[in-house]
Design a protein around this motif. Structure first.
Motif, PDB file in Angstrom:
ATOM      1  N   VAL A 133       0.820  -1.209   0.000  1.00 33.55           N
ATOM      2  CA  VAL A 133       0.000   0.000   0.000  1.00 33.55           C
ATOM      3  C   VAL A 133       0.852   1.256   0.000  1.00 33.55           C
ATOM      4  N   GLY A 134       2.066   1.193   0.530  1.00 31.75           N
ATOM      5  CA  GLY A 134       2.959   2.350   0.515  1.00 31.75           C
ATOM      6  C   GLY A 134       3.429   2.731  -0.870  1.00 31.75           C
ATOM      7  N   ARG A 135       3.262   1.827  -1.829  1.00 30.37           N
ATOM      8  CA  ARG A 135       3.679   2.099  -3.203  1.00 30.37           C
ATOM      9  C   ARG A 135       2.496   2.386  -4.121  1.00 30.37           C
ATOM     10  N   LEU A 136       1.301   2.373  -3.546  1.00 30.38           N
ATOM     11  CA  LEU A 136       0.093   2.628  -4.328  1.00 30.38           C
ATOM     12  C   LEU A 136      -0.117   4.133  -4.482  1.00 30.38           C
ATOM     13  N   ALA A 137      -0.044   4.613  -5.709  1.00 31.42           N
ATOM     14  CA  ALA A 137      -0.277   6.034  -5.965  1.00 31.42           C
ATOM     15  C   ALA A 137      -1.768   6.348  -5.946  1.00 31.42           C
ATOM     16  N   SER A 138      -2.570   5.480  -6.548  1.00 31.96           N
ATOM     17  CA  SER A 138      -4.014   5.718  -6.596  1.00 31.96           C
ATOM     18  C   SER A 138      -4.721   4.515  -7.197  1.00 31.96           C
ATOM     19  N   ILE A 139      -6.032   4.490  -6.959  1.00 32.61           N
ATOM     20  CA  ILE A 139      -6.923   3.586  -7.686  1.00 32.61           C
ATOM     21  C   ILE A 139      -7.967   4.479  -8.347  1.00 32.61           C
ATOM     22  N   ARG A 140      -8.009   4.455  -9.643  1.00 34.86           N
ATOM     23  CA  ARG A 140      -9.003   5.225 -10.383  1.00 34.86           C
ATOM     24  C   ARG A 140      -9.907   4.262 -11.136  1.00 34.86           C
ATOM     25  N   ALA A 141     -11.190   4.604 -11.200  1.00 33.57           N
ATOM     26  CA  ALA A 141     -12.151   3.651 -11.757  1.00 33.57           C
ATOM     27  C   ALA A 141     -13.212   4.343 -12.593  1.00 33.57           C
ATOM     28  N   LEU A 142     -13.749   3.600 -13.537  1.00 32.51           N
ATOM     29  CA  LEU A 142     -14.889   4.080 -14.310  1.00 32.51           C
ATOM     30  C   LEU A 142     -16.076   4.336 -13.388  1.00 32.51           C
ATOM     31  N   ASP A 143     -16.859   5.341 -13.702  1.00 31.94           N
ATOM     32  CA  ASP A 143     -18.061   5.619 -12.919  1.00 31.94           C
ATOM     33  C   ASP A 143     -19.290   5.641 -13.810  1.00 31.94           C
ATOM     34  N   ARG A 166      -4.594  10.763 -16.039  1.00 34.14           N
ATOM     35  CA  ARG A 166      -4.734  11.494 -14.780  1.00 34.14           C
ATOM     36  C   ARG A 166      -3.923  10.843 -13.660  1.00 34.14           C
ATOM     37  N   ALA A 167      -3.856   9.523 -13.663  1.00 35.43           N
ATOM     38  CA  ALA A 167      -3.065   8.820 -12.645  1.00 35.43           C
ATOM     39  C   ALA A 167      -1.593   9.202 -12.741  1.00 35.43           C
ATOM     40  N   VAL A 168      -1.116   9.381 -13.954  1.00 32.55           N
ATOM     41  CA  VAL A 168       0.281   9.782 -14.151  1.00 32.55           C
ATOM     42  C   VAL A 168       0.463  11.249 -13.790  1.00 32.55           C
ATOM     43  N   ALA A 169      -0.377  12.116 -14.345  1.00 34.73           N
ATOM     44  CA  ALA A 169      -0.198  13.554 -14.197  1.00 34.73           C
ATOM     45  C   ALA A 169      -0.535  14.058 -12.801  1.00 34.73           C
ATOM     46  N   GLU A 170      -1.580  13.499 -12.177  1.00 36.92           N
ATOM     47  CA  GLU A 170      -2.065  14.032 -10.910  1.00 36.92           C
ATOM     48  C   GLU A 170      -1.656  13.206  -9.688  1.00 36.92           C
ATOM     49  N   ASP A 171      -1.431  11.899  -9.887  1.00 40.58           N
ATOM     50  CA  ASP A 171      -1.151  11.019  -8.746  1.00 40.58           C
ATOM     51  C   ASP A 171       0.306  10.591  -8.652  1.00 40.58           C
ATOM     52  N   GLY A 172       1.073  10.888  -9.672  1.00 43.63           N
ATOM     53  CA  GLY A 172       2.488  10.531  -9.653  1.00 43.63           C
ATOM     54  C   GLY A 172       2.756   9.065  -9.944  1.00 43.63           C
ATOM     55  N   ALA A 173       1.856   8.405 -10.658  1.00 46.05           N
ATOM     56  CA  ALA A 173       2.060   6.990 -10.981  1.00 46.05           C
ATOM     57  C   ALA A 173       3.242   6.824 -11.919  1.00 46.05           C
ATOM     58  N   GLU A 174       4.098   5.867 -11.592  1.00 42.05           N
ATOM     59  CA  GLU A 174       5.233   5.531 -12.447  1.00 42.05           C
ATOM     60  C   GLU A 174       4.974   4.277 -13.262  1.00 42.05           C
ATOM     61  N   ALA A 187      -3.470  -3.335 -22.166  1.00 38.34           N
ATOM     62  CA  ALA A 187      -2.118  -2.798 -21.964  1.00 38.34           C
ATOM     63  C   ALA A 187      -1.309  -2.894 -23.246  1.00 38.34           C
ATOM     64  N   ARG A 188      -1.469  -3.987 -23.961  1.00 33.15           N
ATOM     65  CA  ARG A 188      -0.759  -4.164 -25.224  1.00 33.15           C
ATOM     66  C   ARG A 188      -1.195  -3.107 -26.239  1.00 33.15           C
ATOM     67  N   ALA A 189      -2.490  -2.771 -26.221  1.00 35.94           N
ATOM     68  CA  ALA A 189      -3.035  -1.824 -27.196  1.00 35.94           C
ATOM     69  C   ALA A 189      -2.569  -0.394 -26.946  1.00 35.94           C
ATOM     70  N   VAL A 190      -2.394  -0.025 -25.664  1.00 37.66           N
ATOM     71  CA  VAL A 190      -2.042   1.374 -25.345  1.00 37.66           C
ATOM     72  C   VAL A 190      -0.554   1.559 -25.072  1.00 37.66           C
ATOM     73  N   ARG A 191       0.209   0.475 -25.133  1.00 34.94           N
ATOM     74  CA  ARG A 191       1.642   0.569 -24.864  1.00 34.94           C
ATOM     75  C   ARG A 191       2.281   1.574 -25.818  1.00 34.94           C
ATOM     76  N   GLY A 192       3.080   2.483 -25.263  1.00 39.94           N
ATOM     77  CA  GLY A 192       3.719   3.521 -26.058  1.00 39.94           C
ATOM     78  C   GLY A 192       2.907   4.788 -26.168  1.00 39.94           C
ATOM     79  N   GLU A 193       1.630   4.721 -25.838  1.00 40.46           N
ATOM     80  CA  GLU A 193       0.779   5.904 -25.897  1.00 40.46           C
ATOM     81  C   GLU A 193       0.726   6.636 -24.566  1.00 40.46           C
ATOM     82  N   LEU A 194       1.207   5.995 -23.503  1.00 37.89           N
ATOM     83  CA  LEU A 194       1.297   6.622 -22.184  1.00 37.89           C
ATOM     84  C   LEU A 194       2.765   6.810 -21.838  1.00 37.89           C
ATOM     85  N   PRO A 195       3.088   7.794 -20.979  1.00 43.89           N
ATOM     86  CA  PRO A 195       4.494   8.084 -20.687  1.00 43.89           C
ATOM     87  C   PRO A 195       5.130   7.172 -19.655  1.00 43.89           C
ATOM     88  N   VAL A 196       4.392   6.151 -19.186  1.00 42.16           N
ATOM     89  CA  VAL A 196       4.924   5.217 -18.189  1.00 42.16           C
ATOM     90  C   VAL A 196       4.606   3.793 -18.636  1.00 42.16           C
TER      91      VAL A 196
END
Length: 250
Positions: A133-143, A166-174, A187-196
């Motif tokens: 849990v100390g390494r968890l930046a956030s849990i974001r979910a569809l609403d 938003r998880a990357v930009a606002e929560d600091g997710a690596e 994950a395979r489909a979006v690989r390379g489209e996100l900065p992490v």
């Protein structure tokens, strides 16, 4: 090497997503057997539904484990994982634990992207149970309501991508973990489209299972993951009763 992969919910469309990603990921020579829970719910979202899914998975595992080298519980949250590790003679892996292990090799802080708000509290408990849990930046979910569990990736593509960003930009997710079997392959489909880096539970579990089989660590015979002790039982399906060993006298 033969892997038994069990979908703990009853949605065949989700089983198809799991199988497609598993087969894309598996090493040459790895054989995959897919099974879907014979009873339960369309998709697991609550602790009680996870309880049902765990029992359905135990029944399927008991019936089909013979001839396989490892078992994968293919639902995020890993319903029944600990108990199956006690009872089965082969390594047992789950999507959550495998994805968390992969994420920890790629960065320090990770965010989990989930398919519903209701599921978030349970996922946090899973992270806590894994001591991360100390390494968890956030849990974001569809609403938004889910029209079809097998089409979540396409129905909510823009919203899922926005949650990742938003998880990357606002929560600091690596690292981003795309949680749940309905997101298998995304994950395979979006690989390379996100900065992490982006992690998928199914592909992580398949590769970690292959590693565990190759390492041949052996089955626990003592400690908390030793097989359940022999004791009287009744009313259980035959396959589960066999896992518990010869029936003890009352």
């Amino acid at each position: 090497m033969r892997l038994l992969i069990i979908n703990p919910n009853i949605s065949e469309s989700v089983t198809a997503l799991i199988e497609a990603e598993a087969r894309r990921t598996a090493a040459p020579g790895t054989e995959i057997t897919m099974q879907t829970a014979p009873f339960g719910v369309a998709y697991i979202e609550t602790r009680f539904e996870a309880l049902i899914g765990a029992y359905a998975t135990a029944q399927v595992a008991a019936e089909h484990v013979e001839g396989h080298d490892a078992v994968i519980v293919a639902a995020f949250g890993d319903p029944g994982l600990g108990g199956l590790r006690e009872a089965l003679p082969v390594p047992v892996l789950g999507l959550s634990e495998s994805a968390l292990a992969s994420a920890c090799l790629l960065g320090h802080r990770f965010s989990i992207i989930a398919i519903s708000q209701r599921i978030s509290a349970w996922y946090r408990e899973v992270v806590e149970a894994n001591g991360l849990v100390g390494r968890l930046a956030s849990i974001r979910a569809l609403d938004q309501p889910l029209a079809g569990i097998g089409s979540v990736q396409t129905d909510h593509a823009e919203a899922l991508r926005a949650l990742c960003e938003r998880a990357v930009a606002e929560d600091g997710a690596e690292v981003i973990i795309l949680a749940g079997a309905p997101l298998a392959g995304l994950a395979r489909a979006v690989r390379g489209e996100l900065p992490v880096p982006v992690v998928d539970g199914v592909s992580s579990a398949v590769r970690h299972a292959e590693t565990m089989v190759a390492l041949a660590p052996g089955k626990a015979r003592s400690g908390s993951f030793a097989p359940p002790p022999l004791k009287p039982n009744c009313g259980l399906p035959d396959a589960i009763a066999r896992l518990l060993g010869p029936r003890a006298a009352p």
